[in-house]
Write a protein that holds these residues in place. Structure first.
Motif, PDB file in Angstrom:
ATOM      1  N   GLN A 178     -12.572 -13.978  28.658  1.00 30.52           N
ATOM      2  CA  GLN A 178     -14.813 -14.185  27.757  1.00 30.52           C
ATOM      3  C   GLN A 178     -15.015 -13.772  28.943  1.00 30.52           C
ATOM      4  O   GLN A 178     -16.404 -14.767  28.864  1.00 30.52           O
ATOM      5  N   PHE A 179     -14.875 -13.079  29.728  1.00 23.91           N
ATOM      6  CA  PHE A 179     -16.015 -11.610  30.202  1.00 23.91           C
ATOM      7  C   PHE A 179     -17.436 -10.837  30.162  1.00 23.91           C
ATOM      8  O   PHE A 179     -16.983 -10.995  28.178  1.00 23.91           O
ATOM      9  N   GLY A 180     -18.642 -11.410  30.083  1.00 20.65           N
ATOM     10  CA  GLY A 180     -19.827 -11.125  29.733  1.00 20.65           C
ATOM     11  C   GLY A 180     -20.694 -11.333  30.976  1.00 20.65           C
ATOM     12  O   GLY A 180     -19.973 -12.211  31.748  1.00 20.65           O
ATOM     13  N   TYR A 181     -21.770 -10.884  30.897  1.00 17.11           N
ATOM     14  CA  TYR A 181     -23.265 -10.643  31.871  1.00 17.11           C
ATOM     15  C   TYR A 181     -24.044 -10.492  31.465  1.00 17.11           C
ATOM     16  O   TYR A 181     -24.179  -9.495  30.464  1.00 17.11           O
ATOM     17  N   GLY A 182     -25.625 -10.838  31.846  1.00 12.61           N
ATOM     18  CA  GLY A 182     -26.384 -10.740  31.087  1.00 12.61           C
ATOM     19  C   GLY A 182     -27.131  -9.827  31.717  1.00 12.61           C
ATOM     20  O   GLY A 182     -26.585  -8.864  33.014  1.00 12.61           O
ATOM     21  N   ILE A 183     -27.783  -9.010  31.136  1.00 12.76           N
ATOM     22  CA  ILE A 183     -28.763  -7.970  30.687  1.00 12.76           C
ATOM     23  C   ILE A 183     -29.940  -8.371  30.553  1.00 12.76           C
ATOM     24  O   ILE A 183     -30.789  -8.982  29.950  1.00 12.76           O
ATOM     25  N   PRO A 184     -30.857  -7.452  31.489  1.00  7.68           N
ATOM     26  CA  PRO A 184     -32.338  -7.511  31.044  1.00  7.68           C
ATOM     27  C   PRO A 184     -32.925  -7.351  29.780  1.00  7.68           C
ATOM     28  O   PRO A 184     -32.256  -6.594  28.836  1.00  7.68           O
TER      29      PRO A 184
END
Length: 128
Positions: A40-46
């Motif tokens: 469930q890969f994901g990460y925040g972006i500005p």
């Protein structure tokens, strides 16, 4: 979540595509589109600024998630975040001088930023 139709590379765990999504609070995140992705890969972006996808990849190893190891030779693509400047006429203009770079976090906080060849090449391309 709403997809912004911006493909930013492949998921390091399942190899499927990753897209930029907006949440209900209008923040952005990069997320694998595969519903069955084991990590469930994901990460925040500005939240603000224009995104430019570079052809460069972060050399740092990808951490394991949920006990899973990423695929061999997989990397996260380097993103250029170009802030917008408000002009008195009520419009916005991109500022290329204040561009910064992002992978799973800001590159300016990375411990390897002084020796990172990908970051040096990206600065050369975007900050001139």
């Amino acid at each position: 979540m709403i997809s912004t139709e911006l493909n930013i590379g492949d998921c390091p765990y399942c190899g499927d595509e990753m897209f930029v999504f907006r949440t209900q609070s209008r923040s952005r995140m990069a997320k694998c589109i595969n519903e069955c992705c084991p990590a469930q890969f994901g990460y925040g972006i500005p939240k603000k600024g224009n995104l430019e996808i570079t052809a460069l990849f972060c050399p740092k190893p990808i951490p394991s998630r949920k006990g899973l190891e990423p695929q061999p030779h997989s990397h996260i693509q380097l993103l250029a975040v170009i802030p917008k400047q408000y002009i008195k006429t009520g419009t916005f203009r991109s500022q290329s001088k204040k561009t910064y770079f992002w992978t799973m976090g800001p590159c300016f906080t990375c411990s390897q930023r002084s020796t990172c060849e990908a970051l040096a090449e990206a600065k050369e391309e975007f900050l001139e």
